[in-house]
Motif scaffolding. Structure first.
Motif, PDB file in Angstrom:
ATOM      1  N   UNK A  24       0.863  -1.165   0.000  1.00 43.03           N
ATOM      2  CA  UNK A  24       0.000   0.000   0.000  1.00 43.03           C
ATOM      3  C   UNK A  24       0.913   1.233   0.000  1.00 43.03           C
ATOM      4  N   UNK A  25       0.352   2.406  -0.280  1.00 43.02           N
ATOM      5  CA  UNK A  25       1.179   3.611  -0.325  1.00 43.02           C
ATOM      6  C   UNK A  25       0.962   4.505   0.903  1.00 43.02           C
ATOM      7  N   UNK A  26      -0.152   5.216   0.956  1.00 39.26           N
ATOM      8  CA  UNK A  26      -0.372   6.163   2.055  1.00 39.26           C
ATOM      9  C   UNK A  26      -0.552   5.438   3.384  1.00 39.26           C
ATOM     10  N   UNK A  27       0.218   5.850   4.377  1.00 35.43           N
ATOM     11  CA  UNK A  27       0.181   5.223   5.684  1.00 35.43           C
ATOM     12  C   UNK A  27       1.090   4.019   5.805  1.00 35.43           C
ATOM     13  N   UNK A  28       1.629   3.577   4.667  1.00 35.49           N
ATOM     14  CA  UNK A  28       2.491   2.390   4.654  1.00 35.49           C
ATOM     15  C   UNK A  28       3.902   2.746   4.191  1.00 35.49           C
ATOM     16  N   UNK A  29       4.027   3.262   2.977  1.00 40.84           N
ATOM     17  CA  UNK A  29       5.334   3.701   2.477  1.00 40.84           C
ATOM     18  C   UNK A  29       5.606   5.169   2.783  1.00 40.84           C
TER      19      UNK A  29
ATOM     20  N   UNK B 187      -3.931  -0.975   6.457  1.00 36.83           N
ATOM     21  CA  UNK B 187      -5.385  -1.108   6.601  1.00 36.83           C
ATOM     22  C   UNK B 187      -5.828  -2.539   6.320  1.00 36.83           C
ATOM     23  N   UNK B 188      -5.123  -3.489   6.916  1.00 33.24           N
ATOM     24  CA  UNK B 188      -5.469  -4.907   6.741  1.00 33.24           C
ATOM     25  C   UNK B 188      -6.429  -5.295   7.870  1.00 33.24           C
ATOM     26  N   UNK B 189      -7.674  -4.878   7.716  1.00 34.60           N
ATOM     27  CA  UNK B 189      -8.743  -5.200   8.658  1.00 34.60           C
ATOM     28  C   UNK B 189     -10.056  -5.134   7.883  1.00 34.60           C
ATOM     29  N   UNK B 190     -11.110  -5.804   8.339  1.00 37.03           N
ATOM     30  CA  UNK B 190     -12.373  -5.784   7.602  1.00 37.03           C
ATOM     31  C   UNK B 190     -12.841  -4.364   7.309  1.00 37.03           C
ATOM     32  N   UNK B 191     -13.123  -4.078   6.051  1.00 45.97           N
ATOM     33  CA  UNK B 191     -13.526  -2.743   5.624  1.00 45.97           C
ATOM     34  C   UNK B 191     -12.382  -1.877   5.163  1.00 45.97           C
TER      35      UNK B 191
ATOM     36  N   UNK C 245       1.813  -0.194  11.261  1.00 41.86           N
ATOM     37  CA  UNK C 245       1.128   0.974  11.810  1.00 41.86           C
ATOM     38  C   UNK C 245       1.440   2.226  11.026  1.00 41.86           C
ATOM     39  N   UNK C 246       2.672   2.297  10.486  1.00 43.84           N
ATOM     40  CA  UNK C 246       3.130   3.516   9.828  1.00 43.84           C
ATOM     41  C   UNK C 246       4.387   3.201   9.018  1.00 43.84           C
ATOM     42  N   UNK C 247       4.939   4.185   8.298  1.00 36.30           N
ATOM     43  CA  UNK C 247       6.145   3.917   7.506  1.00 36.30           C
ATOM     44  C   UNK C 247       7.331   3.413   8.314  1.00 36.30           C
ATOM     45  N   UNK C 248       7.431   3.779   9.562  1.00 40.21           N
ATOM     46  CA  UNK C 248       8.531   3.264  10.388  1.00 40.21           C
ATOM     47  C   UNK C 248       8.417   1.745  10.529  1.00 40.21           C
ATOM     48  N   UNK C 249       7.204   1.265  10.709  1.00 45.33           N
ATOM     49  CA  UNK C 249       7.004  -0.179  10.776  1.00 45.33           C
ATOM     50  C   UNK C 249       7.324  -0.854   9.452  1.00 45.33           C
ATOM     51  N   UNK C 250       7.031  -0.162   8.354  1.00 47.30           N
ATOM     52  CA  UNK C 250       7.344  -0.712   7.034  1.00 47.30           C
ATOM     53  C   UNK C 250       8.850  -0.831   6.839  1.00 47.30           C
ATOM     54  N   UNK C 251       9.596   0.163   7.277  1.00 46.03           N
ATOM     55  CA  UNK C 251      11.059   0.094   7.163  1.00 46.03           C
ATOM     56  C   UNK C 251      11.599  -1.135   7.881  1.00 46.03           C
TER      57      UNK C 251
END
Length: 248
Positions: free
Chosen positions: A8-13, A210-214, A231-237
């Motif tokens: 995903x892009x926004x909120x992830x990367x 946003x891996x949750x129902x809806x 949770x955020x880009x830091x978690x993605x890193x």
């Protein structure tokens, strides 16, 4: 062994509608050394170019990068020295008119009218119509405060699903709701990616916030892909660092 990692892009990367920060660009370049990478999100190509394509370091092997705007209803690849569209699936005028009227009716019915907006609230992305509650140019701080738990958008989403049962309606980003053709969600886009890349679904994994129902990342989990919720880009890193270490 995974051959492709989709994000995903926004909120992830990156933060909502913000360019990749330098550490994320470097992390993706590291990942491209060992795997194909895909980015699938609701934004249109100009947003992808601003947030992702223009933010990668020169060393990044962009020939292994698959950029999928508007929830995968468009696909861009880097070939012959430039980015170009492989395909694009578009709404017709009658469908667009019905969607816009339904947005107006849903917002009136649910009463979620913010005190202030920044720019247009509804954007026609050709293959997707996107509602941004605070406007397309809203500052990140305001967006993060408006609906952090998705509660407001779940109410609007439920109303829209009654008005537009023939279409897919999903939440994305910090304040957005995306409308696409029925069945068009990230699972649809990932299946299109499978066909275009010849990489099997069980050779892919997906990372999103946003891996949750809806949530608009949840279809990737329903499709059966291995997923990582961040949770955020830091978690993605952190997730990318672990993946790179494993694949090396």
């Amino acid at each position: 062994m995974k051959k492709l990692v989709a994000f995903d892009l926004d909120g992830t990367l990156a933060e909502s509608k913000q360019p990749l920060q330098e550490p994320m660009g470097e992390a993706l370049a590291d990942l491209l050394d060992v795997a194909n990478v895909a980015v699938i999100s609701g934004g249109d190509w100009p947003q992808f170019e601003k947030q992702v394509a223009s933010r990668l370091p020169a060393r990044a092997d962009v020939t292994k990068l698959w950029l999928m705007p508007t929830t995968g209803t468009k696909l861009y690849r880097f070939e012959a020295g430039r980015w170009h569209a492989i395909y694009a699936e578009l709404f017709d005028d009658a469908e667009k008119t019905k969607i816009l009227e339904s947005f107006d009716a849903a917002l009136a019915a649910t009463g979620f009218t913010p005190e202030r907006t920044w720019g247009e609230r509804i954007e026609d992305r050709g293959s997707q119509i996107t509602f941004s509650a605070l406007g397309q140019e809203a500052p990140l701080e305001a967006k993060e405060k408006w609906d952090p738990d998705f509660a407001k958008r779940k109410v609007i989403q439920a109303d829209l699903r009654q008005r537009l049962p023939e279409l897919s309606i999903n939440m994305g980003g910090a304040t957005s709701i995306d409308i696409t053709q029925k069945g068009v969600d990230k699972a649809y886009g990932l299946k299109k990616l499978r066909d275009a890349s010849d990489i099997a679904l069980d050779e892919m994994m997906f990372i999103g916030d946003a891996i949750f129902p809806g949530g608009n990342d949840y279809p990737a989990k329903e499709l059966g892909l291995d997923t990582v919720r961040v949770k955020d880009p830091e978690g993605t890193l952190a997730a990318i660092a672990g993946i790179v270490a494993c694949l090396k």
